[in-house]
Structure formats: C-alpha cells, structure tokens
Design a protein around this motif. Structure first.
Motif, mmCIF file in Angstrom:
data_model
loop_
_atom_site.group_PDB
_atom_site.id
_atom_site.type_symbol
_atom_site.label_atom_id
_atom_site.label_comp_id
_atom_site.label_asym_id
_atom_site.label_seq_id
_atom_site.Cartn_x
_atom_site.Cartn_y
_atom_site.Cartn_z
ATOM 1 N N PHE A 23 31.180 59.069 43.227
ATOM 2 C CA PHE A 23 30.693 57.786 42.739
ATOM 3 C C PHE A 23 31.316 57.436 41.388
ATOM 4 O O PHE A 23 31.492 56.253 41.084
ATOM 5 N N VAL A 24 31.667 58.454 40.606
ATOM 6 C CA VAL A 24 32.362 58.195 39.342
ATOM 7 C C VAL A 24 33.732 57.598 39.623
ATOM 8 O O VAL A 24 34.147 56.610 38.988
ATOM 9 N N VAL A 25 34.450 58.170 40.605
ATOM 10 C CA VAL A 25 35.780 57.658 40.954
ATOM 11 C C VAL A 25 35.690 56.212 41.430
ATOM 12 O O VAL A 25 36.454 55.338 40.991
ATOM 13 N N VAL A 26 34.745 55.935 42.321
ATOM 14 C CA VAL A 26 34.581 54.570 42.833
ATOM 15 C C VAL A 26 34.162 53.631 41.704
ATOM 16 O O VAL A 26 34.634 52.487 41.622
ATOM 17 N N SER A 27 33.299 54.106 40.818
ATOM 18 C CA SER A 27 32.840 53.282 39.698
ATOM 19 C C SER A 27 33.972 52.947 38.737
ATOM 20 O O SER A 27 33.975 51.873 38.120
ATOM 21 N N VAL A 28 34.933 53.848 38.600
ATOM 22 C CA VAL A 28 36.090 53.564 37.745
ATOM 23 C C VAL A 28 36.878 52.391 38.320
ATOM 24 O O VAL A 28 37.333 51.499 37.586
ATOM 25 N N VAL A 29 37.045 52.369 39.646
ATOM 26 C CA VAL A 29 37.744 51.247 40.289
ATOM 27 C C VAL A 29 36.993 49.943 40.017
ATOM 28 O O VAL A 29 37.589 48.920 39.669
ATOM 29 N N VAL A 30 35.666 49.995 40.165
ATOM 30 C CA VAL A 30 34.855 48.804 39.908
ATOM 31 C C VAL A 30 34.942 48.399 38.437
ATOM 32 O O VAL A 30 34.971 47.207 38.113
ATOM 33 N N ALA A 31 34.991 49.371 37.540
ATOM 34 C CA ALA A 31 35.099 49.066 36.111
ATOM 35 C C ALA A 31 36.378 48.288 35.812
ATOM 36 O O ALA A 31 36.383 47.397 34.952
ATOM 37 N N VAL A 32 37.452 48.612 36.519
ATOM 38 C CA VAL A 32 38.705 47.863 36.344
ATOM 39 C C VAL A 32 38.506 46.411 36.775
ATOM 40 O O VAL A 32 39.010 45.480 36.135
ATOM 41 N N MET A 33 37.764 46.208 37.886
ATOM 42 C CA MET A 33 37.479 44.839 38.339
ATOM 43 C C MET A 33 36.719 44.061 37.270
ATOM 44 O O MET A 33 37.049 42.907 36.968
ATOM 45 N N TRP A 34 35.691 44.702 36.700
ATOM 46 C CA TRP A 34 34.886 44.029 35.670
ATOM 47 C C TRP A 34 35.698 43.782 34.404
ATOM 48 O O TRP A 34 35.560 42.735 33.763
ATOM 49 N N ALA A 35 36.545 44.738 34.042
ATOM 50 C CA ALA A 35 37.391 44.553 32.857
ATOM 51 C C ALA A 35 38.345 43.373 33.066
ATOM 52 O O ALA A 35 38.552 42.557 32.156
ATOM 53 N N ALA A 36 38.906 43.271 34.260
ATOM 54 C CA ALA A 36 39.815 42.157 34.556
ATOM 55 C C ALA A 36 39.091 40.825 34.465
ATOM 56 O O ALA A 36 39.635 39.835 33.939
ATOM 57 N N GLU A 37 37.852 40.767 34.960
ATOM 58 C CA GLU A 37 37.097 39.520 34.915
ATOM 59 C C GLU A 37 36.717 39.158 33.483
ATOM 60 O O GLU A 37 36.707 37.973 33.115
ATOM 61 N N LEU A 38 36.412 40.156 32.669
ATOM 62 C CA LEU A 38 36.108 39.896 31.264
ATOM 63 C C LEU A 38 37.326 39.353 30.525
ATOM 64 O O LEU A 38 37.231 38.386 29.764
ATOM 65 N N VAL A 39 38.474 39.987 30.749
ATOM 66 C CA VAL A 39 39.702 39.522 30.085
ATOM 67 C C VAL A 39 40.058 38.118 30.569
ATOM 68 O O VAL A 39 40.592 37.295 29.811
ATOM 69 N N ASP A 40 39.736 37.838 31.833
ATOM 70 C CA ASP A 40 40.065 36.527 32.400
ATOM 71 C C ASP A 40 39.279 35.396 31.735
ATOM 72 O O ASP A 40 39.595 34.222 31.923
ATOM 73 N N LEU A 41 38.235 35.752 30.962
ATOM 74 C CA LEU A 41 37.494 34.739 30.209
ATOM 75 C C LEU A 41 38.309 34.194 29.040
ATOM 76 O O LEU A 41 38.028 33.106 28.537
ATOM 77 N N VAL A 42 39.299 34.962 28.609
ATOM 78 C CA VAL A 42 40.141 34.529 27.485
ATOM 79 C C VAL A 42 40.976 33.332 27.924
ATOM 80 O O VAL A 42 41.660 33.398 28.957
ATOM 81 N N PRO A 43 40.924 32.250 27.208
ATOM 82 C CA PRO A 43 41.719 31.062 27.583
ATOM 83 C C PRO A 43 43.206 31.396 27.737
ATOM 84 O O PRO A 43 43.786 32.106 26.914
ATOM 85 N N GLY A 44 43.774 30.914 28.841
ATOM 86 C CA GLY A 44 45.202 31.105 29.072
ATOM 87 C C GLY A 44 45.572 32.302 29.928
ATOM 88 O O GLY A 44 46.734 32.457 30.294
ATOM 89 N N THR A 45 44.592 33.185 30.217
ATOM 90 C CA THR A 45 44.933 34.358 31.029
ATOM 91 C C THR A 45 45.143 33.980 32.493
ATOM 92 O O THR A 45 46.154 34.314 33.094
ATOM 93 N N GLU A 46 44.190 33.312 33.096
ATOM 94 C CA GLU A 46 44.318 32.812 34.471
ATOM 95 C C GLU A 46 44.798 33.895 35.434
ATOM 96 O O GLU A 46 45.766 33.727 36.172
ATOM 97 N N PHE A 47 44.091 35.019 35.452
ATOM 98 C CA PHE A 47 44.471 36.108 36.352
ATOM 99 C C PHE A 47 44.398 35.703 37.826
ATOM 100 O O PHE A 47 45.115 36.257 38.653
ATOM 101 N N ASP A 48 43.515 34.745 38.133
ATOM 102 C CA ASP A 48 43.308 34.403 39.535
ATOM 103 C C ASP A 48 44.572 33.890 40.219
ATOM 104 O O ASP A 48 44.679 33.924 41.448
ATOM 105 N N ARG A 49 45.529 33.428 39.447
ATOM 106 C CA ARG A 49 46.762 32.928 40.058
ATOM 107 C C ARG A 49 47.589 34.048 40.686
ATOM 108 O O ARG A 49 48.545 33.791 41.418
ATOM 109 N N TRP A 50 47.207 35.306 40.403
ATOM 110 C CA TRP A 50 47.947 36.443 40.935
ATOM 111 C C TRP A 50 47.349 36.963 42.243
ATOM 112 O O TRP A 50 47.631 38.074 42.668
#
Length: 207
Positions: A23-50
C-alpha cells in the motif's frame, strides 16, 4: 553458556512492514498524481495538455503521462480511493505483479484511446487503470483456477461493479479509456495467470 538471542524491534515490525509495503508503493504513485494536480494550480503550467491526443504523435506521450493528470481534485479523488484499494490488493501478492498489471492496462487503455477516440479530444486521468484493476481482480481467478481469487473477484465486483457503467459513452467522459482499460485488465489476467504462464502456485478448482 550460550544466551538466547533476543529479537530486535526490526524483527518484530517485519510482519507489519510486509503488510503495509504494497500500500505504501501504491500510495507513492497516488502521491505523484496529487503532486501533479497541485503544481497544475500554478498559472501557466497547464499539465492537462499532455494527455492522450488521439492519432497525434505528441499525443503518444500522453499514454504514459495521462494517468497522473486529472481535471480537478474532484476527478482525482474519485480515482484515488479505488486505485489505492484495488492497486493495494494486487500489490499485496507481489509489487512486481502490480507493476506488470499497471503497465499492461496503461498501454492497452492509452493505445486504444489514441486509436479510436475523437481527434479533437484530450484524455486524462487514472480511471483507465481503475477499470483495468477491477476486471483483472474479477477474472484472474478464472484463468488461474484459484478459489480464493474467485471469491475475491466476486467481492470486488460487488463493491465496485457499479463503476462499469462508465464504459457507456457520455459527454465529457473518456469512455474509450474505460473500455480499453477494462480490456487491458482481462489481458493482464490472461498473460499473467493462464495455464503455463509460470505464475505462483494456485489452489485448483478441481483435481
């Protein structure tokens, strides 16, 4: 006179550590998802285009990146809980197995979407993996002829079977990713657990 060896704290903690590690390994993968969504809040990142852009050379990169990208925290939260529970169930047998299942499902879901979805769409989210984890857990017991896995598959279907409605076409929903994710889960179960696949010993259904 030889004194009896005393078990260390690490030895005592080993069973719990082994239980939690998947569950730690799976949670690390999920943590990357949450980190990406947090960074995507920064104006100009627009990760969704990828995300996956069907039949676009650039869109092929989305096959790898799309599961880590989400359209807001509501979308991410909806995927997080089933991803952790079902991914943890897969990883509890073997972390290597979790990686293999995730890779197979991700490739089938991403490539299928890239091939058949509308060329004007962009597809993001881990729901393709969630659908693949569901079908993998449901059918692996059939290929492996394992009674325990069959029971676990039935329980998984009872708890999460309702999400299969997501394979029906709806506006704004990547139903193609869901369909091919589900197909990828069945394929992963067949590749990893069919007779002669050299997987772990299983409990047979019949002599």
């Amino acid at each position: 006179m030889a004194l009896p060896e005393q078990s260390s704290a690490a030895d005592v903690d080993t069973p719990m550590a082994e239980l939690l590690r998947p569950f730690v390994v799976v949670s690390v993968v999920v943590a990357v998802m949450w980190a990406a969504e947090l960074v995507d809040l920064v104006p100009g990142t627009e990760f969704d285009r990828w995300g996956v852009r069907p039949r676009s050379t650039r869109g092929l990169l989305g096959i790898v990146l799309a599961p880590f990208l989400h359209r807001g925290f509501g979308h991410l939260l909806a995927n997080t809980i089933p991803f952790v529970i079902m991914g943890g169930a897969i990883a509890s047998g073997s972390i290597g197995r979790f990686v293999r299942v995730a890779v197979i499902v991700g490739l089938v879901s991403g490539l299928g979407t890239w091939l058949v979805a509308s060329s004007t769409s962009v597809h993001i989210g881990a729901s393709g993996l969630v659908f693949g984890f569901l079908t993998y857990l449901v059918v692996r017991g059939v290929f492996a002829r394992n009674l325990l896995w069959l029971a676990g598959g039935a329980l998984t279907l009872f708890v999460y079977g309702g999400i299969l409605w997501g394979v029906l076409p709806r506006p704004g929903i990547s139903w193609s990713g869901h369909v091919f994710g589900a197909v990828g889960g069945v394929l992963a179960a067949w590749l990893l657990h069919r007779p002669g696949s050299h997987t772990e010993p299983t409990t047979p259904l019949a002599p």
